[in-house]
Write a protein that holds these residues in place. Sequence first.
Motif, PDB file in Angstrom:
ATOM      1  N   GLY A   1       0.880  -1.003   0.021  1.00 48.72           N
ATOM      2  CA  GLY A   1      -0.138  -0.102  -0.002  1.00 48.72           C
ATOM      3  C   GLY A   1       0.693   1.276   0.096  1.00 48.72           C
ATOM      4  O   GLY A   1       1.803   1.148   0.699  1.00 48.72           O
ATOM      5  N   LEU A   2       0.392   2.259  -0.753  1.00 45.66           N
ATOM      6  CA  LEU A   2       1.372   3.388  -0.722  1.00 45.66           C
ATOM      7  C   LEU A   2       0.592   4.599  -0.838  1.00 45.66           C
ATOM      8  O   LEU A   2      -0.698   4.508  -1.262  1.00 45.66           O
ATOM      9  CB  LEU A   2       2.213   3.257  -2.092  1.00 45.66           C
ATOM     10  CG  LEU A   2       1.805   3.515  -3.470  1.00 45.66           C
ATOM     11  CD1 LEU A   2       1.752   4.880  -3.763  1.00 45.66           C
ATOM     12  CD2 LEU A   2       2.735   2.798  -4.367  1.00 45.66           C
ATOM     13  N   ALA A   3       0.895   5.634  -0.414  1.00 47.02           N
ATOM     14  CA  ALA A   3       0.614   7.010  -0.439  1.00 47.02           C
ATOM     15  C   ALA A   3       1.317   8.052  -0.777  1.00 47.02           C
ATOM     16  O   ALA A   3       2.440   8.059  -0.336  1.00 47.02           O
ATOM     17  CB  ALA A   3      -0.466   7.412   0.795  1.00 47.02           C
ATOM     18  N   PHE A   4       0.924   9.203  -1.336  1.00 41.86           N
ATOM     19  CA  PHE A   4       1.905  10.196  -2.056  1.00 41.86           C
ATOM     20  C   PHE A   4       0.804  11.379  -1.566  1.00 41.86           C
ATOM     21  O   PHE A   4      -0.131  11.757  -1.989  1.00 41.86           O
ATOM     22  CB  PHE A   4       2.148  10.027  -3.415  1.00 41.86           C
ATOM     23  CG  PHE A   4       2.616  11.144  -4.189  1.00 41.86           C
ATOM     24  CD1 PHE A   4       3.857  11.588  -4.122  1.00 41.86           C
ATOM     25  CD2 PHE A   4       1.686  11.956  -4.965  1.00 41.86           C
ATOM     26  CE1 PHE A   4       4.440  12.559  -4.507  1.00 41.86           C
ATOM     27  CE2 PHE A   4       2.191  13.129  -5.768  1.00 41.86           C
ATOM     28  CZ  PHE A   4       3.541  13.262  -5.510  1.00 41.86           C
ATOM     29  N   ASN A   5       1.507  12.548  -0.955  1.00 43.26           N
ATOM     30  CA  ASN A   5       0.978  13.884  -0.616  1.00 43.26           C
ATOM     31  C   ASN A   5       1.402  14.693  -1.808  1.00 43.26           C
ATOM     32  O   ASN A   5       2.394  15.146  -2.119  1.00 43.26           O
ATOM     33  CB  ASN A   5       1.468  14.347   0.744  1.00 43.26           C
ATOM     34  CG  ASN A   5       1.198  13.702   1.635  1.00 43.26           C
ATOM     35  OD1 ASN A   5       0.132  12.822   1.823  1.00 43.26           O
ATOM     36  ND2 ASN A   5       1.874  13.892   2.742  1.00 43.26           N
ATOM     37  N   GLU A   6       0.168  15.064  -2.635  1.00 44.41           N
ATOM     38  CA  GLU A   6       0.448  16.269  -3.650  1.00 44.41           C
ATOM     39  C   GLU A   6       0.488  17.516  -2.874  1.00 44.41           C
ATOM     40  O   GLU A   6      -0.042  17.789  -1.689  1.00 44.41           O
ATOM     41  CB  GLU A   6      -1.220  16.023  -4.331  1.00 44.41           C
ATOM     42  CG  GLU A   6      -1.320  16.603  -5.594  1.00 44.41           C
ATOM     43  CD  GLU A   6      -2.675  16.509  -6.282  1.00 44.41           C
ATOM     44  OE1 GLU A   6      -2.615  16.365  -7.575  1.00 44.41           O
ATOM     45  OE2 GLU A   6      -3.478  16.531  -5.560  1.00 44.41           O
ATOM     46  N   ALA A   7       1.412  18.250  -3.586  1.00 42.87           N
ATOM     47  CA  ALA A   7       1.970  19.588  -3.090  1.00 42.87           C
ATOM     48  C   ALA A   7       1.155  20.710  -3.894  1.00 42.87           C
ATOM     49  O   ALA A   7       1.702  21.968  -3.662  1.00 42.87           O
ATOM     50  CB  ALA A   7       3.425  19.855  -3.161  1.00 42.87           C
ATOM     51  N   SER A   8       0.317  20.591  -4.591  1.00 37.85           N
ATOM     52  CA  SER A   8      -0.058  21.816  -5.377  1.00 37.85           C
ATOM     53  C   SER A   8      -1.809  21.437  -5.638  1.00 37.85           C
ATOM     54  O   SER A   8      -2.167  20.259  -5.637  1.00 37.85           O
ATOM     55  CB  SER A   8       0.791  22.233  -6.500  1.00 37.85           C
ATOM     56  OG  SER A   8       0.698  21.242  -7.453  1.00 37.85           O
ATOM     57  N   GLY A   9      -2.216  22.335  -6.444  1.00 37.10           N
ATOM     58  CA  GLY A   9      -3.632  22.154  -6.914  1.00 37.10           C
ATOM     59  C   GLY A   9      -4.550  21.891  -5.672  1.00 37.10           C
ATOM     60  O   GLY A   9      -4.618  22.431  -4.579  1.00 37.10           O
ATOM     61  N   VAL A  10      -5.264  20.720  -6.026  1.00 31.04           N
ATOM     62  CA  VAL A  10      -6.225  20.039  -5.026  1.00 31.04           C
ATOM     63  C   VAL A  10      -5.427  19.638  -3.804  1.00 31.04           C
ATOM     64  O   VAL A  10      -6.275  19.322  -2.728  1.00 31.04           O
ATOM     65  CB  VAL A  10      -7.265  19.180  -5.885  1.00 31.04           C
ATOM     66  CG1 VAL A  10      -8.073  20.110  -6.560  1.00 31.04           C
ATOM     67  CG2 VAL A  10      -6.463  17.978  -6.302  1.00 31.04           C
ATOM     68  N   ALA A  11      -4.258  19.283  -3.997  1.00 27.13           N
ATOM     69  CA  ALA A  11      -3.542  18.972  -2.747  1.00 27.13           C
ATOM     70  C   ALA A  11      -3.930  17.661  -1.988  1.00 27.13           C
ATOM     71  O   ALA A  11      -4.356  17.817  -0.803  1.00 27.13           O
ATOM     72  CB  ALA A  11      -2.984  20.118  -1.760  1.00 27.13           C
ATOM     73  N   LEU A  12      -4.198  16.519  -2.801  1.00 30.68           N
ATOM     74  CA  LEU A  12      -4.787  15.485  -2.082  1.00 30.68           C
ATOM     75  C   LEU A  12      -3.894  14.512  -1.839  1.00 30.68           C
ATOM     76  O   LEU A  12      -2.388  14.438  -2.192  1.00 30.68           O
ATOM     77  CB  LEU A  12      -5.817  14.617  -3.197  1.00 30.68           C
ATOM     78  CG  LEU A  12      -7.047  15.684  -3.625  1.00 30.68           C
ATOM     79  CD1 LEU A  12      -7.749  14.897  -4.771  1.00 30.68           C
ATOM     80  CD2 LEU A  12      -7.838  15.828  -2.391  1.00 30.68           C
ATOM     81  N   VAL A  13      -4.220  13.421  -0.835  1.00 31.51           N
ATOM     82  CA  VAL A  13      -3.340  12.072  -0.470  1.00 31.51           C
ATOM     83  C   VAL A  13      -3.636  11.535  -1.602  1.00 31.51           C
ATOM     84  O   VAL A  13      -5.013  10.699  -1.653  1.00 31.51           O
ATOM     85  CB  VAL A  13      -3.511  11.502   0.727  1.00 31.51           C
ATOM     86  CG1 VAL A  13      -2.569  10.275   0.878  1.00 31.51           C
ATOM     87  CG2 VAL A  13      -2.953  12.470   1.934  1.00 31.51           C
ATOM     88  N   ARG A  14      -2.884  11.061  -2.829  1.00 36.60           N
ATOM     89  CA  ARG A  14      -2.991  10.004  -3.896  1.00 36.60           C
ATOM     90  C   ARG A  14      -2.750   8.699  -3.013  1.00 36.60           C
ATOM     91  O   ARG A  14      -1.759   8.507  -2.501  1.00 36.60           O
ATOM     92  CB  ARG A  14      -2.274  10.359  -4.999  1.00 36.60           C
ATOM     93  CG  ARG A  14      -2.609  11.940  -5.353  1.00 36.60           C
ATOM     94  CD  ARG A  14      -4.061  11.979  -5.997  1.00 36.60           C
ATOM     95  NE  ARG A  14      -4.011  13.163  -6.596  1.00 36.60           N
ATOM     96  CZ  ARG A  14      -5.213  13.480  -7.438  1.00 36.60           C
ATOM     97  NH1 ARG A  14      -6.043  12.796  -7.795  1.00 36.60           N
ATOM     98  NH2 ARG A  14      -5.150  15.028  -7.855  1.00 36.60           N
ATOM     99  N   PHE A  15      -3.371   7.442  -3.637  1.00 37.24           N
ATOM    100  CA  PHE A  15      -2.983   6.249  -3.141  1.00 37.24           C
ATOM    101  C   PHE A  15      -3.201   5.155  -4.252  1.00 37.24           C
ATOM    102  O   PHE A  15      -3.922   5.158  -4.902  1.00 37.24           O
ATOM    103  CB  PHE A  15      -3.527   5.897  -1.767  1.00 37.24           C
ATOM    104  CG  PHE A  15      -4.987   6.146  -1.986  1.00 37.24           C
ATOM    105  CD1 PHE A  15      -5.827   5.160  -2.201  1.00 37.24           C
ATOM    106  CD2 PHE A  15      -6.086   7.198  -1.726  1.00 37.24           C
ATOM    107  CE1 PHE A  15      -7.301   5.058  -2.228  1.00 37.24           C
ATOM    108  CE2 PHE A  15      -7.039   7.364  -2.005  1.00 37.24           C
ATOM    109  CZ  PHE A  15      -7.703   6.417  -1.982  1.00 37.24           C
ATOM    110  N   ALA A  16      -2.527   3.885  -3.775  1.00 36.49           N
ATOM    111  CA  ALA A  16      -2.693   2.746  -4.662  1.00 36.49           C
ATOM    112  C   ALA A  16      -2.139   1.566  -3.836  1.00 36.49           C
ATOM    113  O   ALA A  16      -1.536   1.499  -2.748  1.00 36.49           O
ATOM    114  CB  ALA A  16      -1.851   3.064  -6.000  1.00 36.49           C
TER     115      ALA A  16
END
Length: 162
Positions: free
Chosen positions: A46-61
């Motif tokens: 499982g992984l998660a990535f913190n977006e740093a601009s725009g809608v700034a969501l925690v993306r995951f897969a």
Amino acid sequence: MGVEIKVIPIEKPDDMNCILGQSHFIKTVEDLSEAIVGSVPGVKFGLAFNEASGVALVRFAGNDPELVELAKKNAYEVGAGHFFIIFIKGAFPINVLNAIKNVQEVCNIYAASANPMQVIVAETDLGRAVLGVVDGVKPKGFESEEHVKERKELLRKFGYKF
């Protein structure tokens, strides 16, 4: 403009391996997923990535819902832009680390371990940045001949040495 230093513990089971890093692009989630499954067939992650601009969501897969939830929770708690966290089962970080380092978007690997970890974060009015990671405990002494023997046996048990 000020800065506040925070210590964010990584919450995970004691024996769970995780990898902490920094990347720079939304494509990270898919590319890290491909790197992991391409390195160890059957690995659970499982992984998660913190977006740093725009809608700034925690993306995951990931392919293990429990590990995905663990990654999402920890990434959100760290809260630093472009931070990623990967939890794996059925493999060790050594099995996937070079593939992860070779992902175009990856800028930095902070730690790869099953040890208890704390992320040292600086927070400003703009956001958060990872300053470093505490990985495990400080040394308690020097290894003896018996410790050397145990280390070598462990590496052979895991199949990393003949």
